[in-house]
Motif scaffolding. Structure first.
Motif, PDB file in Angstrom:
ATOM      1  N   ALA A 135       9.509  27.658  92.296  1.00 31.89           N
ATOM      2  CA  ALA A 135       8.317  28.432  92.656  1.00 31.89           C
ATOM      3  C   ALA A 135       8.523  29.907  92.339  1.00 31.89           C
ATOM      4  CB  ALA A 135       8.001  28.257  94.138  1.00 31.89           C
ATOM      5  N   ARG A 136       9.701  30.406  92.648  1.00 23.69           N
ATOM      6  CA  ARG A 136      10.003  31.820  92.381  1.00 23.69           C
ATOM      7  C   ARG A 136       9.951  32.115  90.880  1.00 23.69           C
ATOM      8  NH1 ARG A 136      14.074  31.976  95.152  1.00 23.69           N
ATOM      9  NH2 ARG A 136      15.756  31.639  93.649  1.00 23.69           N
ATOM     10  N   LYS A 137      10.542  31.240  90.099  1.00 12.59           N
ATOM     11  CA  LYS A 137      10.559  31.437  88.649  1.00 12.59           C
ATOM     12  C   LYS A 137       9.141  31.384  88.076  1.00 12.59           C
ATOM     13  CE  LYS A 137      12.642  29.647  84.398  1.00 12.59           C
ATOM     14  NZ  LYS A 137      13.520  28.606  83.800  1.00 12.59           N
ATOM     15  N   ALA A 138       8.337  30.414  88.553  1.00 17.84           N
ATOM     16  CA  ALA A 138       6.970  30.258  88.063  1.00 17.84           C
ATOM     17  C   ALA A 138       6.129  31.489  88.378  1.00 17.84           C
ATOM     18  CB  ALA A 138       6.331  29.012  88.679  1.00 17.84           C
ATOM     19  N   ILE A 139       6.203  31.952  89.626  1.00 18.24           N
ATOM     20  CA  ILE A 139       5.436  33.133  90.035  1.00 18.24           C
ATOM     21  C   ILE A 139       5.853  34.362  89.236  1.00 18.24           C
ATOM     22  CG2 ILE A 139       5.121  34.806  91.913  1.00 18.24           C
ATOM     23  CD1 ILE A 139       3.402  32.513  92.417  1.00 18.24           C
ATOM     24  N   ASP A 140       7.141  34.552  89.078  1.00 15.85           N
ATOM     25  CA  ASP A 140       7.633  35.720  88.340  1.00 15.85           C
ATOM     26  C   ASP A 140       7.159  35.701  86.891  1.00 15.85           C
ATOM     27  OD1 ASP A 140       8.903  36.778  90.540  1.00 15.85           O
ATOM     28  OD2 ASP A 140      10.885  35.975  90.039  1.00 15.85           O
ATOM     29  N   GLU A 141       7.171  34.518  86.272  1.00 17.98           N
ATOM     30  CA  GLU A 141       6.700  34.400  84.891  1.00 17.98           C
ATOM     31  C   GLU A 141       5.223  34.759  84.789  1.00 17.98           C
ATOM     32  OE1 GLU A 141       7.482  30.465  83.550  1.00 17.98           O
ATOM     33  OE2 GLU A 141       9.645  30.765  83.319  1.00 17.98           O
ATOM     34  N   ILE A 142       4.426  34.247  85.715  1.00 15.13           N
ATOM     35  CA  ILE A 142       2.980  34.494  85.695  1.00 15.13           C
ATOM     36  C   ILE A 142       2.674  35.970  85.913  1.00 15.13           C
ATOM     37  CG2 ILE A 142       0.818  34.079  86.938  1.00 15.13           C
ATOM     38  CD1 ILE A 142       1.924  31.252  87.551  1.00 15.13           C
ATOM     39  N   GLN A 143       3.291  36.575  86.922  1.00 15.67           N
ATOM     40  CA  GLN A 143       3.000  37.963  87.248  1.00 15.67           C
ATOM     41  C   GLN A 143       3.443  38.917  86.134  1.00 15.67           C
ATOM     42  OE1 GLN A 143       2.830  37.918  92.119  1.00 15.67           O
ATOM     43  NE2 GLN A 143       4.769  38.468  91.182  1.00 15.67           N
ATOM     44  N   SER A 144       4.550  38.588  85.498  1.00 11.78           N
ATOM     45  CA  SER A 144       5.024  39.419  84.392  1.00 11.78           C
ATOM     46  C   SER A 144       4.145  39.262  83.158  1.00 11.78           C
ATOM     47  CB  SER A 144       6.479  39.058  84.044  1.00 11.78           C
ATOM     48  OG  SER A 144       7.341  39.328  85.116  1.00 11.78           O
ATOM     49  N   GLU A 145       3.770  38.001  82.859  1.00 10.01           N
ATOM     50  CA  GLU A 145       2.986  37.729  81.647  1.00 10.01           C
ATOM     51  C   GLU A 145       1.567  38.254  81.741  1.00 10.01           C
ATOM     52  OE1 GLU A 145       1.386  33.927  78.985  1.00 10.01           O
ATOM     53  OE2 GLU A 145       2.895  33.616  80.544  1.00 10.01           O
ATOM     54  N   PHE A 146       0.916  38.043  82.904  1.00 14.67           N
ATOM     55  CA  PHE A 146      -0.478  38.434  83.051  1.00 14.67           C
ATOM     56  C   PHE A 146      -0.664  39.800  83.707  1.00 14.67           C
ATOM     57  CE2 PHE A 146      -0.624  33.804  82.674  1.00 14.67           C
ATOM     58  CZ  PHE A 146      -1.635  33.645  81.734  1.00 14.67           C
ATOM     59  N   GLY A 203      -5.123  40.620  91.446  1.00  8.14           N
ATOM     60  CA  GLY A 203      -4.611  39.263  91.576  1.00  8.14           C
ATOM     61  C   GLY A 203      -4.502  38.524  90.254  1.00  8.14           C
ATOM     62  N   CYS A 204      -3.675  37.490  90.223  1.00  7.56           N
ATOM     63  CA  CYS A 204      -3.461  36.699  89.011  1.00  7.56           C
ATOM     64  C   CYS A 204      -4.516  35.608  88.824  1.00  7.56           C
ATOM     65  CB  CYS A 204      -2.080  36.037  89.064  1.00  7.56           C
ATOM     66  SG  CYS A 204      -0.691  37.187  89.127  1.00  7.56           S
ATOM     67  N   GLN A 205      -5.078  35.129  89.917  1.00  9.89           N
ATOM     68  CA  GLN A 205      -5.956  33.965  89.837  1.00  9.89           C
ATOM     69  C   GLN A 205      -7.138  34.144  88.891  1.00  9.89           C
ATOM     70  OE1 GLN A 205      -6.869  32.056  93.601  1.00  9.89           O
ATOM     71  NE2 GLN A 205      -8.888  31.450  92.883  1.00  9.89           N
ATOM     72  N   PRO A 206      -7.915  35.248  88.979  1.00  8.35           N
ATOM     73  CA  PRO A 206      -9.056  35.400  88.063  1.00  8.35           C
ATOM     74  C   PRO A 206      -8.636  35.419  86.591  1.00  8.35           C
ATOM     75  CG  PRO A 206      -9.199  36.972  89.882  1.00  8.35           C
ATOM     76  CD  PRO A 206      -7.827  36.368  89.937  1.00  8.35           C
ATOM     77  N   VAL A 207      -7.506  36.060  86.305  1.00  9.60           N
ATOM     78  CA  VAL A 207      -7.027  36.164  84.921  1.00  9.60           C
ATOM     79  C   VAL A 207      -6.616  34.792  84.395  1.00  9.60           C
ATOM     80  CG1 VAL A 207      -5.360  37.262  83.394  1.00  9.60           C
ATOM     81  CG2 VAL A 207      -6.208  38.500  85.383  1.00  9.60           C
ATOM     82  N   ILE A 208      -5.888  34.040  85.209  1.00 10.07           N
ATOM     83  CA  ILE A 208      -5.413  32.716  84.803  1.00 10.07           C
ATOM     84  C   ILE A 208      -6.580  31.758  84.618  1.00 10.07           C
ATOM     85  CG2 ILE A 208      -4.099  30.691  85.541  1.00 10.07           C
ATOM     86  CD1 ILE A 208      -2.204  32.580  86.985  1.00 10.07           C
ATOM     87  N   VAL A 209      -7.514  31.765  85.570  1.00  8.49           N
ATOM     88  CA  VAL A 209      -8.673  30.868  85.489  1.00  8.49           C
ATOM     89  C   VAL A 209      -9.487  31.155  84.235  1.00  8.49           C
ATOM     90  CG1 VAL A 209     -10.883  30.274  86.569  1.00  8.49           C
ATOM     91  CG2 VAL A 209      -8.825  30.450  87.974  1.00  8.49           C
ATOM     92  N   ASP A 210      -9.720  32.415  83.942  1.00  8.53           N
ATOM     93  CA  ASP A 210     -10.471  32.784  82.739  1.00  8.53           C
ATOM     94  C   ASP A 210      -9.743  32.328  81.478  1.00  8.53           C
ATOM     95  OD1 ASP A 210     -12.686  34.346  81.439  1.00  8.53           O
ATOM     96  OD2 ASP A 210     -10.986  35.499  80.646  1.00  8.53           O
TER      97      ASP A 210
END
Length: 237
Positions: free
Chosen positions: A130-141, A189-196
């Motif tokens: 979970a930590r790795k996944a979150i860190d990847e998402i927050q860094s990428e987006f 937040g990351c959610q709107p960016v990821i969903v789009d």
């Protein structure tokens, strides 16, 4: 007895369209791979790859079905042309179902991302995946939390810190005490960016599947005309 006149023209059209089908099969495989890679790279939805795999499988099947169409048209074999038309009809039904599924899935993306993100935030301090996944998402987006950096209020007992992956310039402990400091961290937040991002990918996959299905319907019509011409030739003999 070989087909003549207009039927002969249809024969070569069927052969030509089978080349197009071969291209369609490759296109579906590529679309499926792109969708699979997109979902895999978007760690929050790594488990939601069934639709992508369906596209890849359908693409491979079309690739081989084109063989029946080509051989059937060239040899004027009624059985092979019929097999081609039947299998292609089934594939079209699957593709239309896949396109509808993609549309329905697209409408549920927001809820799916929200649930998965909430789970991973809770497990951030206890689960490495979970930590790795979150860190990847927050860094990428370039984002922080699901809806905002406030989602990390319980990250530390001080309730004012975020993971280092929220920082604009990542250094060790850069997120400590900076939960609302938009000069140091990303607060959106990351959610709107990821969903789009995912909605655009799913939309293109669905449109691609429908376009390919339309081309295949034309091929089925031509195959049926050729089947009738071949059968008429048998009856004359």
């Amino acid at each position: 007895m070989a087909v003549e006149g207009g039927a002969k023209c249809v024969k070569y059209l069927v052969f030509f369209f089978n080349f197009i089908f071969w291209i369609c099969g490759l296109a579906l495989i590529v679309l499926g791979v792109i969708a699979q890679v997109t979902l895999h790279n978007t760690a929050v939805l790594k488990g939601s790859s069934a639709a992508a795999m369906v596209l890849i499988v359908v693409g491979v099947i079309i690739f081989f079905i084109a063989f029946f169409g080509c051989c059937g048209a060239l040899k004027e074999n009624h059985c092979m042309v019929t097999t081609f038309a039947v299998f292609l009809s089934l594939i079209i039904i699957i593709e239309i179902g896949g396109a509808i599924g993609a549309y329905v899935y697209r409408g549920k993306l927001n809820d799916l991302v929200s649930e998965e993100f909430e789970r991973m935030i809770k497990e951030y301090n206890t689960t490495e995946s979970a930590r790795k996944a979150i860190d990847e998402i927050q860094s990428e987006f370039m984002c922080c939390g699901a809806n905002s950096s406030d989602d990390w209020l319980n990250f530390k007992t001080s309730h004012n810190s975020v993971p280092d992956s929220c920082c604009k310039n990542v250094t060790q402990n850069c997120g400590i005490g900076e939960i609302h400091n938009d000069k140091i961290i990303y607060t959106k937040g990351c959610q709107p960016v990821i969903v789009d991002h995912l909605k655009k990918s799913v939309l293109w996959v669905g449109v691609g599947a429908l376009v390919i299905a339309f081309v295949q319907i034309t091929g089925i019509v031509l195959a049926c005309i050729l089947m009738r011409a071949i059968r008429s030739g048998y009856e004359v003999m």
